[in-house]
Write a protein that holds these residues in place. Structure first.
Motif, PDB file in Angstrom:
ATOM      1  N   SER A  69      85.595  30.358 -29.653  1.00 52.07           N
ATOM      2  CA  SER A  69      85.921  30.373 -28.216  1.00 52.07           C
ATOM      3  C   SER A  69      86.758  31.601 -27.846  1.00 52.07           C
ATOM      4  CB  SER A  69      86.597  29.074 -27.769  1.00 52.07           C
ATOM      5  OG  SER A  69      87.839  28.913 -28.390  1.00 52.07           O
ATOM      6  N   GLU A  96      84.359  34.328 -27.196  1.00 51.18           N
ATOM      7  CA  GLU A  96      83.696  34.137 -25.884  1.00 51.18           C
ATOM      8  C   GLU A  96      84.633  34.571 -24.755  1.00 51.18           C
ATOM      9  OE1 GLU A  96      80.498  32.768 -25.297  1.00 51.18           O
ATOM     10  OE2 GLU A  96      80.244  32.955 -27.470  1.00 51.18           O
ATOM     11  N   GLU A 140      90.386  30.018 -20.775  1.00 45.68           N
ATOM     12  CA  GLU A 140      90.112  29.229 -21.984  1.00 45.68           C
ATOM     13  C   GLU A 140      89.482  27.877 -21.613  1.00 45.68           C
ATOM     14  OE1 GLU A 140      93.639  27.965 -24.318  1.00 45.68           O
ATOM     15  OE2 GLU A 140      92.558  28.693 -26.080  1.00 45.68           O
ATOM     16  N   ILE A 148      85.763  26.655 -22.723  1.00 45.67           N
ATOM     17  CA  ILE A 148      85.558  25.438 -23.525  1.00 45.67           C
ATOM     18  C   ILE A 148      84.618  24.476 -22.794  1.00 45.67           C
ATOM     19  CG2 ILE A 148      86.725  23.350 -24.394  1.00 45.67           C
ATOM     20  CD1 ILE A 148      89.056  25.190 -25.221  1.00 45.67           C
ATOM     21  N   LEU A 173      81.103  25.832 -23.086  1.00 44.34           N
ATOM     22  CA  LEU A 173      80.558  25.723 -24.448  1.00 44.34           C
ATOM     23  C   LEU A 173      80.179  24.279 -24.755  1.00 44.34           C
ATOM     24  CD1 LEU A 173      82.884  28.151 -26.423  1.00 44.34           C
ATOM     25  CD2 LEU A 173      80.461  28.465 -25.907  1.00 44.34           C
ATOM     26  N   LEU A 194      82.313  25.037 -33.635  1.00 48.19           N
ATOM     27  CA  LEU A 194      83.123  25.789 -32.677  1.00 48.19           C
ATOM     28  C   LEU A 194      84.553  25.931 -33.197  1.00 48.19           C
ATOM     29  CD1 LEU A 194      83.697  26.898 -29.723  1.00 48.19           C
ATOM     30  CD2 LEU A 194      84.282  24.536 -29.145  1.00 48.19           C
ATOM     31  N   THR A 197      88.236  26.909 -32.082  1.00 51.11           N
ATOM     32  CA  THR A 197      88.976  27.066 -30.823  1.00 51.11           C
ATOM     33  C   THR A 197      90.239  27.893 -31.071  1.00 51.11           C
ATOM     34  OG1 THR A 197      90.253  25.052 -31.245  1.00 51.11           O
ATOM     35  CG2 THR A 197      88.191  24.808 -30.013  1.00 51.11           C
TER      36      THR A 197
END
Ligand code: S3P
Length: 185
Positions: free
Chosen positions: A30, A33, A58, A62, A65, A74, A76
């Motif tokens: 993440s 991303e 963020e 999330i 995603l 994933l 984080t």
């Protein structure tokens, strides 16, 4: 989706990549991303726009995603659990594993790190202790399973994750490439 939560330096990305390879699903990070979205790295963004602005992005990332990423592992960011919304999204949308380490172990790994904005302070160990104390209950609340081991190797952590998922009936052993538990912890 399998999501990894835990403090910075706890191995979320490294373990996540290997876990994804073993299960045969894509790995998604993440933080990566977020960096795509802000068009640069996290530290300068954090310093320029502040933590709240970072946390807003963020949460958006999330949520997106969870909604679209499908089967994947994933990793984080360490602060993803701070917002209740993120904890709910992750807990309800993924199998969440908490990679738990002590602040002392994290410090050993992050001593020379310059990328984490929250650790650019005079006493990073004290900061890690403070963050751990604040976040440990939140990671636990968000997670379905806690993976804990004193100074674990990446290999051991990946095996622990695979074993936990298999025991819970969440993973078909036939899908796993390596022999789980081949190495004593
Ligand atoms: C943060 C951890 C970082 C990154 C950002 C904030 C935190 O991710 O999301 O710097 O609040 O602990 P890692 O856990 O991957 O270092």
């Amino acid at each position: 989706m399998i999501a990894l939560v835990g403090m910075p330096g706890g191995g979320k990305s490294t373990v996540g990549k290997q876990l994804a390879r073993q299960i045969g699903v894509p790995f998604v990070d993440s933080d990566h991303e977020i960096e795509q979205r802000i068009g640069g790295s996290i530290r300068p963004f954090f310093e320029r726009h502040g933590e709240d602005a970072f946390r807003d992005i963020e949460t958006e990332v999330i949520a997106e995603l969870i909604a679209r990423a499908g089967e994947c592992v994933l990793a984080t960011g360490g602060g993803a659990v701070l917002r209740e919304r993120n904890r709910e999204l992750l807990h309800n949308g993924a199998i969440v594993l908490y990679l738990r380490s002590t602040p002392e172990d994290l410090f050993r790994r992050l001593r020379h790190d310059t990328t984490r904005p929250l650790l650019q302070v005079r006493d990073p160990l004290a900061k890690l202790r403070e963050l751990h104390q604040q976040r440990d209950p939140l990671y636990r609340r968000c997670a379905h399973y806690v993976l804990e081991s004193a100074r674990p190797s990446v290999h051991a952590l990946v095996n622990m994750a695979l074993m936990q998922l298999e025991l819970a009936g969440l993973l078909d052993p036939a899908r796993v490439a390596a022999t789980v538990g081949a190495e004593p912890l």
